[in-house]
Design a protein around this motif. Structure first.
Motif, short mmCIF file in Angstrom:
data_model
loop_
_atom_site.label_atom_id
_atom_site.label_comp_id
_atom_site.label_asym_id
_atom_site.label_seq_id
_atom_site.Cartn_x
_atom_site.Cartn_y
_atom_site.Cartn_z
N GLY A 197 -6.54 -2.83 -6.87
CA GLY A 197 -6.62 -3.34 -5.49
C GLY A 197 -7.92 -4.05 -5.26
N SER A 198 -7.94 -4.82 -4.21
CA SER A 198 -9.13 -5.61 -3.90
C SER A 198 -9.79 -5.13 -2.60
N GLY A 199 -9.05 -4.36 -1.82
CA GLY A 199 -9.58 -3.96 -0.51
C GLY A 199 -9.40 -5.03 0.55
N LEU A 200 -8.62 -6.07 0.21
CA LEU A 200 -8.44 -7.15 1.19
C LEU A 200 -7.16 -7.00 2.01
N GLY A 201 -6.22 -6.21 1.45
CA GLY A 201 -4.88 -6.14 2.05
C GLY A 201 -4.88 -5.82 3.53
N LEU A 202 -5.53 -4.73 3.91
CA LEU A 202 -5.47 -4.32 5.32
C LEU A 202 -6.26 -5.27 6.22
N GLY A 231 -2.29 9.88 2.41
CA GLY A 231 -2.95 9.48 3.66
C GLY A 231 -4.37 9.04 3.40
N ILE A 232 -5.10 8.79 4.47
CA ILE A 232 -6.47 8.29 4.33
C ILE A 232 -7.44 9.36 4.82
N ASP A 243 4.72 6.36 4.64
CA ASP A 243 4.85 6.67 3.22
C ASP A 243 4.68 8.16 2.99
N ASN A 265 0.83 -1.21 0.00
CA ASN A 265 0.00 0.00 0.00
C ASN A 265 0.86 1.24 0.00
N LYS A 275 2.22 1.77 -3.32
CA LYS A 275 1.16 2.06 -4.27
C LYS A 275 0.65 3.49 -4.14
N PHE A 276 0.51 3.94 -2.87
CA PHE A 276 -0.10 5.26 -2.68
C PHE A 276 0.91 6.40 -2.61
N PHE A 318 -13.19 -3.06 1.48
CA PHE A 318 -13.37 -1.60 1.55
C PHE A 318 -12.13 -0.93 0.97
N ARG A 319 -12.34 -0.09 -0.04
CA ARG A 319 -11.19 0.53 -0.69
C ARG A 319 -11.22 2.04 -0.56
N ILE A 365 -11.42 1.22 7.31
CA ILE A 365 -10.35 0.87 6.40
C ILE A 365 -9.92 -0.59 6.50
N LEU A 405 0.96 8.32 5.32
CA LEU A 405 0.28 7.46 6.27
C LEU A 405 1.33 6.76 7.12
N1 LIG Z 1 -0.62 3.94 2.51
C1 LIG Z 1 -1.85 4.33 2.15
N2 LIG Z 1 -2.09 5.59 1.74
C2 LIG Z 1 -3.34 5.98 1.41
N3 LIG Z 1 -4.41 5.18 1.43
C3 LIG Z 1 -4.25 3.91 1.81
C4 LIG Z 1 -2.97 3.42 2.20
N4 LIG Z 1 -3.10 2.13 2.55
C5 LIG Z 1 -4.40 1.83 2.38
N5 LIG Z 1 -5.09 2.88 1.93
C6 LIG Z 1 -6.54 2.93 1.64
O1 LIG Z 1 -7.10 1.79 2.23
C7 LIG Z 1 -7.79 1.02 1.27
C8 LIG Z 1 -7.72 -0.42 1.64
O2 LIG Z 1 -6.41 -0.91 1.53
P1 LIG Z 1 -6.22 -2.43 1.27
O3 LIG Z 1 -7.04 -3.18 2.26
O4 LIG Z 1 -4.76 -2.74 1.25
O5 LIG Z 1 -6.85 -2.64 -0.12
P2 LIG Z 1 -6.26 -2.34 -1.57
O6 LIG Z 1 -4.86 -1.93 -1.38
O7 LIG Z 1 -6.42 -3.64 -2.24
O8 LIG Z 1 -7.13 -1.26 -2.12
C9 LIG Z 1 -7.12 1.38 -0.03
O9 LIG Z 1 -7.97 1.19 -1.11
C10 LIG Z 1 -6.83 2.85 0.17
O10 LIG Z 1 -7.98 3.63 -0.09
#
Ligand SMILES: Nc1ncnc2c1ncn2[C@@H]1O[C@H](COP(=O)(O)OP(=O)(O)O)[C@@H](O)[C@H]1O
Ligand SMILES: [Mg+2]
Length: 448
Positions: free
Chosen positions: A391-396, A368-369, A364, A336, A339-340, A382-383, A377, A423
């Motif tokens: 992305g799938s929204g599963l990572g976190l 931020g969020i 990073d 993440n 990516k962000f 949830f993305r 989150i 973040l």
């Molecule tokens: N480092 C980050 N900076 C900004 N937003 C983030 C960051 N990490 C996560 N997010 C937000 O949290 C959401 C969920 O993250 P995650 O569960 O990893 O799903 P994905 O990465 O597959 O979208 C992301 O879609 C993004 O909106």
């Protein structure tokens, strides 16, 4: 009617206590009152018997009788004489009467001596009722003291009897949604047993259903992996084929789509693996090594975006956990972060030991969020309110689960500075206790 069982029991039982108390008190009062009146009559009779012996002088005190009871003896003589009051009394028959004397209502006893002289023993009716009332009231004291005591006892008994129910509710309230352990039936009151059995039955059915769904996800992801891999290979093979620029672009889009699908399937498999308990096994894990492995894996992705990926500090810390789960947790967070982060941004990792805790921090330089999204989150799929990129929204949610399972916490906060944003994700785990011998060895190693 109140819905609380406790309140109903309390109101019901205390009403009964108060009602019986009131009825009992009324009868006790009436009886005691009558009794007191009779006692006073017998005092008059005794005083009368005593006065028969010797004639009383005007205003002579009646010895041995309470002054407050206002008993007086009136010598009436052998024939009606004197004031009207005395003459009226003289003609009454021997015995007890209600009459008046000197303008006061009185209870009066008439006696005649053998020589024909008569006497009257009088007592003010007002005093009599007052004394009788006071005596009767005194019999109510024990009842009045008993009622509040009983109410207190009832309240305590009710609270203690319903305690197991309250505790059960608390236990269920405090449970995590995925905690399907059956409720303990031992020691629970027999009235609660049917409930416990029903709740346990429900828990078992829900667990079976959830389990079935997990298997379905795992099987589906697994089954899909092979054809997608085959398709990807086919697409790779197209690289060597001559084709127009437009066709090449389409193929590239196709390859990107397949890569996304593969990533989603990988995430789903990790999730299924986590949920099936395959990653429950705990072992000694070097957290710094895990983090370094993740950085090595993702270094290329960072390089593509010209993101500077590295460590600010990497202390050697060990934790007890599952290495697969912890790796996927850190990997998802670092992915993440890369990516962000904008092109040319930085991603800093820090692994430190703070007291008894092992701490991994990932910062990073992205946007931020949005504060409104922070609470949700960690939810699967949830993305964010404005999803961007792949992305799938599963990572976190995978990361959180892994850290939860290892008994740690994962926290997210936006970095708000004058000249930077981003973040900060902090993972805190209980650091493993290092054996004394190991510690000594580590110490010796670090000596020159
Ligand atoms: N480092 C980050 N900076 C900004 N937003 C983030 C960051 N990490 C996560 N997010 C937000 O949290 C959401 C969920 O993250 P995650 O569960 O990893 O799903 P994905 O990465 O597959 O979208 C992301 O879609 C993004 O909106
Ligand atoms: Mg992610």
């Amino acid at each position: 009617m109140t819905r609380s069982l406790r309140a109903r029991l309390f109101i019901g039982l205390t009403s009964i206590v108060i009602l019986t108390g009131a009825i009992g008190a009324t009868f006790a009062y009436l009886w005691a009152y009558d009794e007191a009146i009779e006692i006073q009559d017998s005092v008059l009779i005794q005083v009368g018997a005593f006065a028969l012996g010797a004639p009383f002088k005007e205003n002579q005190a009646v010895n041995g009788v309470d002054v407050d009871s206002e008993i007086g003896v009136v010598e009436l003589g052998n024939a009606p004489r004197g004031p009207a009051d005395m003459r009226r009394l003289w003609v009454l028959q021997d015995g007890l009467h209600n009459d008046s004397y000197q303008g006061q209502a009185v209870r009066v006893l008439l006696r005649t001596r053998p020589d024909g002289s008569r006497l009257a023993v009088t007592q003010s009716s007002e005093i009599r009722t007052e004394l009788a009332g006071n005596m009767a009231l005194r019999t109510l004291l024990p009842i009045a003291a008993l009622v509040p005591c009983l109410m207190l006892v009832i309240a305590i008994v009710i609270a203690r009897s319903l305690g197991p129910m309250v505790r059960l509710a608390d236990e269920l309230d405090g449970r995590r949604a995925d905690d399907m352990r059956l409720l303990a039936t031992e020691g629970a009151p027999s009235e609660l047993q049917p409930f416990l059995a029903s709740i346990n039955g429900l828990l078992a059915r829900v667990y079976a259903m959830v389990d079935q769904q997990r298997h379905f996800i795992a099987d589906a992801a697994h089954e899909l992996r092979t054809p997608i891999t085959a398709l990807s290979l086919q697409a790779e093979n197209l690289d060597s084929v001559d084709m127009s620029v437009a066709a090449r672009e389409r193929v590239n889009a196709l390859k990107r789509g397949m890569r996304r699908t593969r990533q989603l399937l990988e995430q789903l498999l990790v999730l299924a693996r986590q949920q099936s308990g395959l990653s429950d096994k705990t072992e000694r894990v070097f957290l710094d090594r895990v983090a370094k492995g993740v950085v090595a894996d993702l270094w290329e992705d960072a390089a593509v975006k010209d993101v500077e990926l590295g460590f600010t500090v990497a202390d050697e810390v060990e934790v007890d956990g599952n290495s697969f789960a912890l790796t996927s947790a850190i990997r998802n967070v670092v992915e993440n972060a890369i990516k962000f982060s904008p092109d040319g941004g930085t991603v800093d990792l820090g692994v430190t030991r703070e007291g008894a805790m092992a701490v991994v921090q990932i910062e990073d330089s992205g946007p931020g969020i949005p504060p409104a999204d922070i609470d949700r989150i960690f939810e699967p799929f949830f993305r964010g309110s404005q999803p961007s990129g792949e992305g799938s929204g599963l990572g976190l949610s995978i990361a959180r689960r892994a850290i939860d399972q290892a008994g740690g916490v994962i926290e997210i906060e936006n970095i708000i500075g004058r000249d930077r944003s981003g973040l900060r994700v902090t993972i805190k785990l209980q650091a493993a206790r290092v054996e004394a011998s190991q510690a000594r060895a580590a110490c010796n190693e670090s000596l020159p």
